[in-house]
Design a protein around this motif. Structure first.
Motif, PDB file in Angstrom:
ATOM      1  N   LEU A  88       0.831  -1.208   0.000  1.00 34.06           N
ATOM      2  CA  LEU A  88       0.000   0.000   0.000  1.00 34.06           C
ATOM      3  C   LEU A  88       0.862   1.253   0.000  1.00 34.06           C
ATOM      4  O   LEU A  88       0.572   2.225  -0.716  1.00 34.06           O
ATOM      5  N   ARG A  89       1.927   1.251   0.798  1.00 29.79           N
ATOM      6  CA  ARG A  89       2.822   2.414   0.843  1.00 29.79           C
ATOM      7  C   ARG A  89       3.468   2.651  -0.510  1.00 29.79           C
ATOM      8  O   ARG A  89       3.512   3.792  -1.015  1.00 29.79           O
ATOM      9  N   GLU A  90       3.985   1.592  -1.112  1.00 30.99           N
ATOM     10  CA  GLU A  90       4.658   1.727  -2.407  1.00 30.99           C
ATOM     11  C   GLU A  90       3.694   2.205  -3.495  1.00 30.99           C
ATOM     12  O   GLU A  90       4.059   3.027  -4.341  1.00 30.99           O
ATOM     13  N   ALA A  91       2.468   1.687  -3.488  1.00 30.94           N
ATOM     14  CA  ALA A  91       1.485   2.109  -4.498  1.00 30.94           C
ATOM     15  C   ALA A  91       1.139   3.581  -4.339  1.00 30.94           C
ATOM     16  O   ALA A  91       0.956   4.301  -5.336  1.00 30.94           O
ATOM     17  N   GLU A  92       1.075   4.030  -3.100  1.00 32.13           N
ATOM     18  CA  GLU A  92       0.804   5.448  -2.869  1.00 32.13           C
ATOM     19  C   GLU A  92       1.979   6.303  -3.324  1.00 32.13           C
ATOM     20  O   GLU A  92       1.793   7.357  -3.954  1.00 32.13           O
ATOM     21  N   GLU A  93       3.198   5.844  -3.060  1.00 35.00           N
ATOM     22  CA  GLU A  93       4.386   6.601  -3.455  1.00 35.00           C
ATOM     23  C   GLU A  93       4.567   6.611  -4.972  1.00 35.00           C
ATOM     24  O   GLU A  93       4.970   7.627  -5.541  1.00 35.00           O
ATOM     25  N   GLU A  94       4.289   5.501  -5.621  1.00 33.97           N
ATOM     26  CA  GLU A  94       4.579   5.373  -7.056  1.00 33.97           C
ATOM     27  C   GLU A  94       3.502   5.962  -7.951  1.00 33.97           C
ATOM     28  O   GLU A  94       3.815   6.566  -8.986  1.00 33.97           O
ATOM     29  N   ILE A  95       2.224   5.760  -7.589  1.00 34.06           N
ATOM     30  CA  ILE A  95       1.150   6.199  -8.503  1.00 34.06           C
ATOM     31  C   ILE A  95       0.055   6.991  -7.791  1.00 34.06           C
ATOM     32  O   ILE A  95      -1.017   7.215  -8.356  1.00 34.06           O
ATOM     33  N   ALA A  96       0.312   7.411  -6.545  1.00 35.69           N
ATOM     34  CA  ALA A  96      -0.647   8.199  -5.763  1.00 35.69           C
ATOM     35  C   ALA A  96      -1.984   7.481  -5.593  1.00 35.69           C
ATOM     36  O   ALA A  96      -3.049   8.095  -5.619  1.00 35.69           O
ATOM     37  N   LEU A  97      -1.918   6.157  -5.394  1.00 34.54           N
ATOM     38  CA  LEU A  97      -3.115   5.369  -5.126  1.00 34.54           C
ATOM     39  C   LEU A  97      -3.389   5.449  -3.621  1.00 34.54           C
ATOM     40  O   LEU A  97      -2.604   4.930  -2.819  1.00 34.54           O
ATOM     41  N   PRO A  98      -4.487   6.094  -3.217  1.00 40.93           N
ATOM     42  CA  PRO A  98      -4.749   6.257  -1.779  1.00 40.93           C
ATOM     43  C   PRO A  98      -4.937   4.903  -1.085  1.00 40.93           C
ATOM     44  O   PRO A  98      -5.682   4.049  -1.559  1.00 40.93           O
ATOM     45  N   ARG A  99      -4.254   4.724   0.023  1.00 38.11           N
ATOM     46  CA  ARG A  99      -4.353   3.459   0.764  1.00 38.11           C
ATOM     47  C   ARG A  99      -5.797   3.157   1.140  1.00 38.11           C
ATOM     48  O   ARG A  99      -6.235   2.008   1.115  1.00 38.11           O
ATOM     49  N   ALA A 100      -6.534   4.199   1.514  1.00 35.37           N
ATOM     50  CA  ALA A 100      -7.913   4.013   1.968  1.00 35.37           C
ATOM     51  C   ALA A 100      -8.840   3.546   0.848  1.00 35.37           C
ATOM     52  O   ALA A 100      -9.938   3.050   1.113  1.00 35.37           O
TER      53      ALA A 100
END
Length: 199
Positions: A88-100
């Motif tokens: 989840l952290r990496e997806a948020e950092e790489e493509i701004a996919l909100p964890r929530a």
């Protein structure tokens, strides 16, 4: 039954006992490093009538895996509670996919890479048509491929290349201008064999 429920059921109860899963980049496990770095990737499945999977294409300037298609993800950091938190952290950092925005389905089969990583795929369902912003330092493009296309074994092309004096076998999946291969394709092949997707 919701998409999350369908995927979770397929992942836990619908797996084939006879499924032959790919465990690592090379059948000659003596070539794999003895110490593996733990990593995690997010497999973001879009919640739509015909679900898709969000993938990224790495920038050509990356020191590792430049230009390759990949799931968002990376190494598990000391501050990550588990592979899910790392993905989840990496997806948020790489493509701004909100964890929530991600509903976690579960973890799939781990895969060992020849570059020394043991990767845990984390399957999550996300709303369709999210506005995703690639981190320009890491990601050149974000795109979506239909889930049924990815899980159709007819689209899994087995090929080989000579590497360090041996033939290395791997899978690739072609989608438009994108060539999905290596560890990413192998994890998709494993998901296909595990889930036995029926649309």
């Amino acid at each position: 039954m919701t998409l999350v429920e369908r995927l979770r059921h397929a992942l836990t109860a619908g797996s084939s006992v006879d499924a032959v899963l790919l465990t690592g980049d090379h059948v000659d496990h003596d070539l794999l490093p003895t110490v593996l770095t733990q990593a995690a990737v997010l497999v973001p499945v879009t919640d739509r009538a015909a679900p898709g999977v969000i993938l990224t294409r790495r920038t050509d300037t990356m020191t590792r895996h430049a230009g390759q298609v990949a799931f968002p993800g990376g190494r598990i950091d000391p501050g990550d509670a588990d592979p899910v938190a790392a993905a989840l952290r990496e997806a948020e950092e790489e493509i701004a996919l909100p964890r929530a925005a991600v509903r976690i389905v579960g973890e799939a089969d781990r895969y060992r890479t020849i570059t020394g990583f043991e990767v845990t795929p984390v399957i999550g369902v996300v709303p369709p048509d999210l506005v995703l912003t690639p981190n320009p330092a890491e990601v050149a493009a974000v795109f979506e491929v239909p889930l049924d296309f990815l899980l159709d074994s007819g689209n899994h092309i087995e090929t080989s290349v000579e590497w360090q004096g041996r033939n290395r076998h791997y899978y690739e999946i072609l989608w438009g201008e994108h060539r999905i291969w290596g560890a990413t394709a192998a994890m998709i092949v494993n998901l296909s064999r595990r889930l036995r997707w029926n649309g």
